[in-house]
Design a protein around this motif. Structure first.
Motif, PDB file in Angstrom:
ATOM      1  N   LEU A 198      16.646  13.503   3.771  1.00  0.00           N
ATOM      2  CA  LEU A 198      16.582  12.114   4.232  1.00  0.00           C
ATOM      3  C   LEU A 198      17.210  11.973   5.622  1.00  0.00           C
ATOM      4  O   LEU A 198      16.661  11.307   6.503  1.00  0.00           O
ATOM      5  N   LEU A 199      18.368  12.598   5.814  1.00  0.00           N
ATOM      6  CA  LEU A 199      19.086  12.477   7.092  1.00  0.00           C
ATOM      7  C   LEU A 199      18.246  12.996   8.262  1.00  0.00           C
ATOM      8  O   LEU A 199      18.383  12.521   9.387  1.00  0.00           O
ATOM      9  N   ASN A 200      17.395  13.961   7.993  1.00  0.00           N
ATOM     10  CA  ASN A 200      16.538  14.494   9.059  1.00  0.00           C
ATOM     11  C   ASN A 200      15.453  13.517   9.486  1.00  0.00           C
ATOM     12  O   ASN A 200      14.803  13.714  10.513  1.00  0.00           O
ATOM     13  N   LEU A 201      15.233  12.460   8.689  1.00  0.00           N
ATOM     14  CA  LEU A 201      14.225  11.454   9.029  1.00  0.00           C
ATOM     15  C   LEU A 201      14.797  10.345   9.909  1.00  0.00           C
ATOM     16  O   LEU A 201      14.053   9.496  10.402  1.00  0.00           O
ATOM     17  N   LEU A 202      16.122  10.346  10.100  1.00  0.00           N
ATOM     18  CA  LEU A 202      16.783   9.323  10.906  1.00  0.00           C
ATOM     19  C   LEU A 202      17.058   9.879  12.304  1.00  0.00           C
ATOM     20  O   LEU A 202      17.300  11.075  12.473  1.00  0.00           O
ATOM     21  N   THR A 203      17.031   9.005  13.280  1.00  0.00           N
ATOM     22  CA  THR A 203      17.007   9.476  14.672  1.00  0.00           C
ATOM     23  C   THR A 203      18.385   9.629  15.302  1.00  0.00           C
ATOM     24  O   THR A 203      18.510  10.250  16.357  1.00  0.00           O
ATOM     25  N   THR A 204      19.414   9.081  14.688  1.00  0.00           N
ATOM     26  CA  THR A 204      20.769   9.175  15.234  1.00  0.00           C
ATOM     27  C   THR A 204      21.752   9.375  14.089  1.00  0.00           C
ATOM     28  O   THR A 204      21.638   8.734  13.050  1.00  0.00           O
ATOM     29  N   VAL A 205      22.700  10.279  14.282  1.00  0.00           N
ATOM     30  CA  VAL A 205      23.748  10.524  13.282  1.00  0.00           C
ATOM     31  C   VAL A 205      25.074  10.029  13.838  1.00  0.00           C
ATOM     32  O   VAL A 205      25.468  10.382  14.944  1.00  0.00           O
ATOM     33  N   CYS A 206      25.763   9.191  13.051  1.00  0.00           N
ATOM     34  CA  CYS A 206      27.104   8.711  13.405  1.00  0.00           C
ATOM     35  C   CYS A 206      28.082   9.263  12.380  1.00  0.00           C
ATOM     36  O   CYS A 206      27.948   8.986  11.187  1.00  0.00           O
ATOM     37  N   GLU A 207      29.045  10.040  12.840  1.00  0.00           N
ATOM     38  CA  GLU A 207      30.028  10.657  11.940  1.00  0.00           C
ATOM     39  C   GLU A 207      31.323   9.860  11.966  1.00  0.00           C
ATOM     40  O   GLU A 207      31.935   9.682  13.021  1.00  0.00           O
ATOM     41  N   LEU A 208      31.746   9.388  10.786  1.00  0.00           N
ATOM     42  CA  LEU A 208      32.994   8.640  10.654  1.00  0.00           C
ATOM     43  C   LEU A 208      34.098   9.600  10.215  1.00  0.00           C
ATOM     44  O   LEU A 208      33.958  10.305   9.218  1.00  0.00           O
ATOM     45  N   SER A 209      35.195   9.624  10.967  1.00  0.00           N
ATOM     46  CA  SER A 209      36.338  10.482  10.641  1.00  0.00           C
ATOM     47  C   SER A 209      37.612   9.774  11.063  1.00  0.00           C
ATOM     48  O   SER A 209      37.573   8.627  11.537  1.00  0.00           O
ATOM     49  N   LYS A 210      38.740  10.436  10.922  1.00  0.00           N
ATOM     50  CA  LYS A 210      40.021   9.853  11.316  1.00  0.00           C
ATOM     51  C   LYS A 210      40.062   9.560  12.814  1.00  0.00           C
ATOM     52  O   LYS A 210      40.849   8.731  13.271  1.00  0.00           O
ATOM     53  N   ARG A 211      39.232  10.266  13.572  1.00  0.00           N
ATOM     54  CA  ARG A 211      39.202  10.056  15.033  1.00  0.00           C
ATOM     55  C   ARG A 211      38.328   8.866  15.422  1.00  0.00           C
ATOM     56  O   ARG A 211      38.245   8.516  16.592  1.00  0.00           O
TER      57      ARG A 211
END
Length: 529
Positions: A198-211
């Motif tokens: 599914l994630l490969n079908l989306l055009t932008t990845v936003c990673e949430l972390s402590k930073r």
């Protein structure tokens, strides 16, 4: 458009989950929101939906988002129509058609005369055949509940859609429909998911972390490539820092040895020169102060490098910190474990499979058990494990040990502490320090040992289960995994994949995660109709 500006969220006990989050989602963007379990993805999605207020900062949208939750238990007391938020509108339409043309009914309907037809179309599209809008949500399976809320998108026709783990509980056919929707959706999309297809079908990845949030301008494969580059750079920094620490300790040792030789030579000269004791003591005190200063300088340098090294190690992904040590099955590869000829099972004299089943399982094979939701996969697993006899056909089963691991990791006893759980599998009488060493290998440090298993996340339970299996005196001959990735984040899926790939025994897996099946080397399948 959606936006977050300086958003901070804190738990009721004032522990900060994340802080100063900035994010802009433009019209028609398709965003994947990923991060480790506990990072706050679902909370952030709820803030975007307007369902949760941040402790500080601003969140907004130019139209009301449609929100699909990850968990559905809170809707069990409602009907399908109530859960979808259309009960009052449908009731108003019925009242109007029955002749009660009141201002209140017209206001509730809001000129939405096609609501019933859209419901029928949406339910048909998501294969919810025969579903009644008055049906209680509690009577539906997990997959049906997921489809109900996905059908709500077609019913409400929103401009913004927020989805939290939408592929959970869906079988292969349901996932195919979801993937088609993701690709063709005209909406602005923000999706929390660990489903890499599914994630490969989306055009932008936003990673949430402590930073905070890091934006990667591509799909999941692009994100994974960038993370590999980052992790390789981190490992290079780690190796360089380890080398620097060894060098600093070596310089410290050599300097101290030189100083000790100089001090010893100076003492001999003073004694040979016959200096008074008071003078010798003064020289000795001066030498000791000089040695102490030198030792302090080197200790500070070594300590600084050690601290930097510790910080770098803390940034390593969990999979790089873990040491997995699975024993092999005692059975030789190729031994026939199960032979089934024309078997079937029945409930109330009704066969559960349209066609009788033939299959054979040999030691060392990796097999996927496939079938739609409700096709009898759990029943077949119980037959394979010897818990149920087939009602028809012929079944031969060798003597072998199997372990069944479901998506809730029920092997873990929630009443025990982490250490007690590990000891429960300690059939080889390992010493206490050996058990604790194994726990450390699976990232369960001292502060975890007295923690209740009931308080662990899905990923932590999975790691504790793997640790418990590694503590056992002998690996099982067969491991049966039932939807093992459903409650895991991407990092923990990687940990599970690495562990399973070290196991040398028979593997039977129920999973709709195609990528996971590929990565663990599944070589054949048993398909149920």
């Amino acid at each position: 458009m959606l936006f977050l500006q300086g958003v901070t969220y804190a738990h009721p006990n004032r522990d900060v989950l994340f802080s100063d989050i900035d994010l802009t989602v433009n019209r028609h963007d398709k965003i994947a929101l990923i991060g480790n379990n506990g990072a706050g993805k679902s909370t952030l999605l709820n803030i975007l939906a307007g369902r949760v207020k941040p402790a500080s900062g601003k969140a907004g949208a130019d139209s009301k988002p449609y929100y699909m939750p990850q968990l559905f238990g809170q809707y069990n007391h409602l009907t399908v129509a109530e859960a979808l938020g259309i009960h009052d509108k449908l009731l108003a339409l019925k009242e109007i058609l029955d002749g009660h043309l009141t201002d209140m009914n017209l206001e509730l309907l809001d000129d939405d005369w096609g609501i019933e037809e859209r419901c029928q179309t949406a339910f048909a599209h998501w294969q919810l055949h025969g579903l009644n809008l008055a049906q209680p949500m509690a009577t539906l399976s997990g997959g049906q509940k997921t489809k109900v809320f996905l059908a709500g998108i077609l019913i409400h026709e929103p401009e913004i859609v927020l989805l939290d783990e939408p592929s959970n509980h869906l079988d292969a056919a349901g996932r195919a429909l979801l993937y088609d929707y993701i690709q063709s959706a005209p909406h602005t999309l923000v999706v929390v998911s660990h489903d890499r297809t599914l994630l490969n079908l989306l055009t932008t990845v936003c990673e949430l972390s402590k930073r905070g949030i890091t934006v990667y301008g591509g799909n999941y494969n692009f994100y994974a490539e960038q993370k590999n580059i980052e992790n390789e750079a981190l490992n290079q920094d780690l190796r360089a820092k380890e080398k620097a620490l060894r060098k600093a300790k070596e310089v410290e040792r050599e300097a101290m040895e030189r100083q000790q030789k100089l001090d010893a030579r100076g003492k001999k000269k003073q004694e040979k020169a016959g200096l008074p004791t008071i003078v010798q003591n003064a020289f000795r005190n001066s030498a000791e102060r000089s040695t102490a200063r030198m030792k302090g300088v080197h200790a500070e340098k070594v300590g600084g490098i050690a601290q930097e090294l510790s910080q770098l190690r803390g940034e390593l992904p969990g999979i790089d910190k873990m040491k997995v040590d699975f024993d092999n099955s005692a059975l030789h590869r190729g031994k026939i474990l199960v032979t089934a000829e024309q078997i079937n099972f029945a409930y109330k004299d009704q066969p559960i499979w349209h066609e009788h089943i033939d299959f054979q399982i040999t030691s060392g094979e990796r097999i996927a058990l496939k079938g739609a939701n409700g096709s009898g996969k759990t029943t077949l697993i119980r037959i394979i494990r010897g818990e149920l006899p087939p009602v028809t056909g012929h079944m031969e089963r060798a003597d072998f040990q199997s372990i069944y691991i479901d998506q809730d990791y029920s092997l873990i006893d929630n009443a025990l502490t982490v250490y007690q759980q590990a000891q429960h599998f300690n059939t080889g009488a390992l010493q206490e320090h050996d058990v604790k060493t194994r726990l450390n290998r699976f990232l369960f440090t001292k502060e975890y040992w007295d923690k209740r298993c009931a308080d662990l996340s899905g990923g932590e339970k999975m790691r504790l289960m793997l640790c418990s299996l590694s503590i056992g005196n002998q690996a099982p001959d067969m491991i049966i995994l039932d939807e093992p990735t459903n409650n895991l984040d991407i990092q923990n899926i990687g940990i599970l994949t690495a562990a399973i790939n070290e196991y040398r025994g028979t593997l039977l897996v129920v999973s709709h995660d195609v990528r996971f099946l590929e990565e663990i080397g599944v070589e054949k399948e048993i398909a149920l109709s």
